[in-house]
Write a protein that holds these residues in place. Structure first.
Motif, PDB file in Angstrom:
ATOM      1  N   THR A  46       0.837  -1.244  -0.078  1.00 34.66           N
ATOM      2  CA  THR A  46      -0.007   0.060  -0.058  1.00 34.66           C
ATOM      3  C   THR A  46       0.826   1.269   0.130  1.00 34.66           C
ATOM      4  O   THR A  46       1.836   1.032   0.389  1.00 34.66           O
ATOM      5  CB  THR A  46      -1.156  -0.039   1.334  1.00 34.66           C
ATOM      6  N   ALA A  47       0.208   2.355  -0.452  1.00 32.68           N
ATOM      7  CA  ALA A  47       1.121   3.535  -0.579  1.00 32.68           C
ATOM      8  C   ALA A  47       1.528   4.181   0.733  1.00 32.68           C
ATOM      9  O   ALA A  47       2.454   5.015   0.995  1.00 32.68           O
ATOM     10  CB  ALA A  47       0.142   4.719  -1.016  1.00 32.68           C
ATOM     11  N   LYS A  48       0.865   3.770   1.902  1.00 30.76           N
ATOM     12  CA  LYS A  48       1.444   4.108   3.254  1.00 30.76           C
ATOM     13  C   LYS A  48       2.676   3.447   3.695  1.00 30.76           C
ATOM     14  O   LYS A  48       3.457   4.116   4.278  1.00 30.76           O
ATOM     15  CB  LYS A  48       0.371   3.319   4.309  1.00 30.76           C
ATOM     16  N   TYR A  49       2.998   2.573   3.118  1.00 26.17           N
ATOM     17  CA  TYR A  49       4.496   1.876   3.280  1.00 26.17           C
ATOM     18  C   TYR A  49       5.380   1.666   2.193  1.00 26.17           C
ATOM     19  O   TYR A  49       6.498   1.832   2.301  1.00 26.17           O
ATOM     20  CB  TYR A  49       4.103   0.279   3.814  1.00 26.17           C
ATOM     21  N   LEU A  50       4.862   1.886   0.838  1.00 20.29           N
ATOM     22  CA  LEU A  50       5.761   1.892  -0.375  1.00 20.29           C
ATOM     23  C   LEU A  50       5.430   3.317  -1.020  1.00 20.29           C
ATOM     24  O   LEU A  50       4.593   3.651  -1.661  1.00 20.29           O
ATOM     25  CB  LEU A  50       5.403   0.812  -1.150  1.00 20.29           C
ATOM     26  N   LYS A  51       6.583   4.089  -0.633  1.00 25.08           N
ATOM     27  CA  LYS A  51       6.315   5.503  -1.083  1.00 25.08           C
ATOM     28  C   LYS A  51       7.231   5.654  -2.360  1.00 25.08           C
ATOM     29  O   LYS A  51       8.184   5.010  -2.969  1.00 25.08           O
ATOM     30  CB  LYS A  51       7.096   6.440  -0.033  1.00 25.08           C
ATOM     31  N   ALA A  52       6.651   6.608  -3.326  1.00 25.91           N
ATOM     32  CA  ALA A  52       7.255   6.959  -4.573  1.00 25.91           C
ATOM     33  C   ALA A  52       7.540   8.481  -4.308  1.00 25.91           C
ATOM     34  O   ALA A  52       6.593   9.180  -3.979  1.00 25.91           O
ATOM     35  CB  ALA A  52       6.542   6.749  -5.795  1.00 25.91           C
ATOM     36  N   GLN A  53       8.909   8.918  -4.383  1.00 29.48           N
ATOM     37  CA  GLN A  53       9.352  10.341  -4.272  1.00 29.48           C
ATOM     38  C   GLN A  53       9.987  10.872  -5.452  1.00 29.48           C
ATOM     39  O   GLN A  53      10.592  10.076  -5.920  1.00 29.48           O
ATOM     40  CB  GLN A  53      10.166  10.581  -2.844  1.00 29.48           C
ATOM     41  N   ALA A  54      10.314  12.224  -5.722  1.00 31.60           N
ATOM     42  CA  ALA A  54      11.171  12.709  -6.630  1.00 31.60           C
ATOM     43  C   ALA A  54      11.145  14.113  -6.449  1.00 31.60           C
ATOM     44  O   ALA A  54      10.505  14.647  -5.751  1.00 31.60           O
ATOM     45  CB  ALA A  54      10.296  12.403  -7.985  1.00 31.60           C
ATOM     46  N   ASN A  55      12.358  14.563  -6.926  1.00 32.09           N
ATOM     47  CA  ASN A  55      12.586  15.964  -7.189  1.00 32.09           C
ATOM     48  C   ASN A  55      13.516  16.246  -8.304  1.00 32.09           C
ATOM     49  O   ASN A  55      13.108  15.289  -9.399  1.00 32.09           O
ATOM     50  CB  ASN A  55      13.469  16.406  -5.871  1.00 32.09           C
ATOM     51  N   ALA A  56      13.941  17.248  -8.555  1.00 29.41           N
ATOM     52  CA  ALA A  56      14.501  17.429 -10.230  1.00 29.41           C
ATOM     53  C   ALA A  56      15.621  16.737 -10.496  1.00 29.41           C
ATOM     54  O   ALA A  56      15.824  16.481 -11.788  1.00 29.41           O
ATOM     55  CB  ALA A  56      14.949  18.896 -10.014  1.00 29.41           C
ATOM     56  N   ASN A  57      16.429  15.869  -9.520  1.00 34.25           N
ATOM     57  CA  ASN A  57      17.538  15.082  -9.819  1.00 34.25           C
ATOM     58  C   ASN A  57      17.153  13.606  -9.669  1.00 34.25           C
ATOM     59  O   ASN A  57      17.916  12.687 -10.325  1.00 34.25           O
ATOM     60  CB  ASN A  57      18.562  15.425  -9.050  1.00 34.25           C
ATOM     61  N   VAL A  58      16.372  13.263  -8.890  1.00 32.20           N
ATOM     62  CA  VAL A  58      16.283  11.817  -8.188  1.00 32.20           C
ATOM     63  C   VAL A  58      14.691  11.446  -8.388  1.00 32.20           C
ATOM     64  O   VAL A  58      13.885  12.141  -7.843  1.00 32.20           O
ATOM     65  CB  VAL A  58      16.752  11.600  -7.103  1.00 32.20           C
ATOM     66  N   ALA A  59      14.286  10.003  -8.752  1.00 34.75           N
ATOM     67  CA  ALA A  59      13.205   9.325  -8.512  1.00 34.75           C
ATOM     68  C   ALA A  59      13.479   8.174  -7.669  1.00 34.75           C
ATOM     69  O   ALA A  59      14.394   7.394  -7.845  1.00 34.75           O
ATOM     70  CB  ALA A  59      12.605   9.319  -9.728  1.00 34.75           C
ATOM     71  N   GLU A  60      12.744   8.228  -6.544  1.00 29.62           N
ATOM     72  CA  GLU A  60      12.942   6.917  -5.589  1.00 29.62           C
ATOM     73  C   GLU A  60      11.590   6.216  -5.045  1.00 29.62           C
ATOM     74  O   GLU A  60      10.459   6.908  -5.057  1.00 29.62           O
ATOM     75  CB  GLU A  60      13.594   7.705  -4.659  1.00 29.62           C
TER      76      GLU A  60
END
Length: 148
Positions: free
Chosen positions: A77-91
């Motif tokens: 679920t999105a509560k535990y598996l996070k997707a994050q990004a900024n101008a240089n990195v997607a995680e």
């Protein structure tokens, strides 16, 4: 390996032409889509390379029909598996509170069931990783944004 380095340099040069806001938007979409692929793999109980996970152990205490949900149903679920990004990195990563649990199952390590319980060797069940589908998706997103 040298070819990968050349591709990385080429891609870095192309991405540097995008504005930071556009790169952030693109990387956010890539991270979200990669997270969906990972969630789907967890739902189907398979490794990123497509092989099925080893099923749960059957013990004297466990009976058929007793386990009501699949392994790692909440972890995807999105509560535990996070997707994050900024101008240089997607995680795409699990939140710190569940990373120990994920590491034990991902690599097939030993862990205690509870504080005073016996130590158990878990089967290796890779939860996150890249496959051809994820690489193709990333390639398509990047080319789509560069074409704009």
């Amino acid at each position: 390996m040298a070819e990968l380095h050349e591709v990385e340099e080429w891609l870095g040069a192309l991405l540097s032409q995008l504005e930071p806001a556009m790169r952030t938007k693109m990387l956010r979409e890539v991270a979200r889509d990669v997270r969906r692929i990972q969630q789907n793999n967890i739902t189907l109980q398979r490794s990123p390379d497509g092989t099925a996970w080893e099923p749960r152990r059957v013990t004297a205490r466990t009976k058929p029909g007793r386990i009501r949900r699949k392994m790692f149903a909440k972890l995807k679920t999105a509560k535990y598996l996070k997707a994050q990004a900024n101008a240089n990195v997607a995680e795409v990563a699990f939140v710190p509170s569940v990373q120990k649990l994920v590491r034990v199952h991902h690599y097939g390590l030993r862990d205690r069931i509870n504080r005073r319980g016996t130590e158990v060797k878990y089967a290796e069940r890779p939860l996150l990783g890249f496959n051809n589908q994820a690489v193709d998706l990333i390639r398509k997103k990047i080319l789509e944004y560069l074409a704009k």
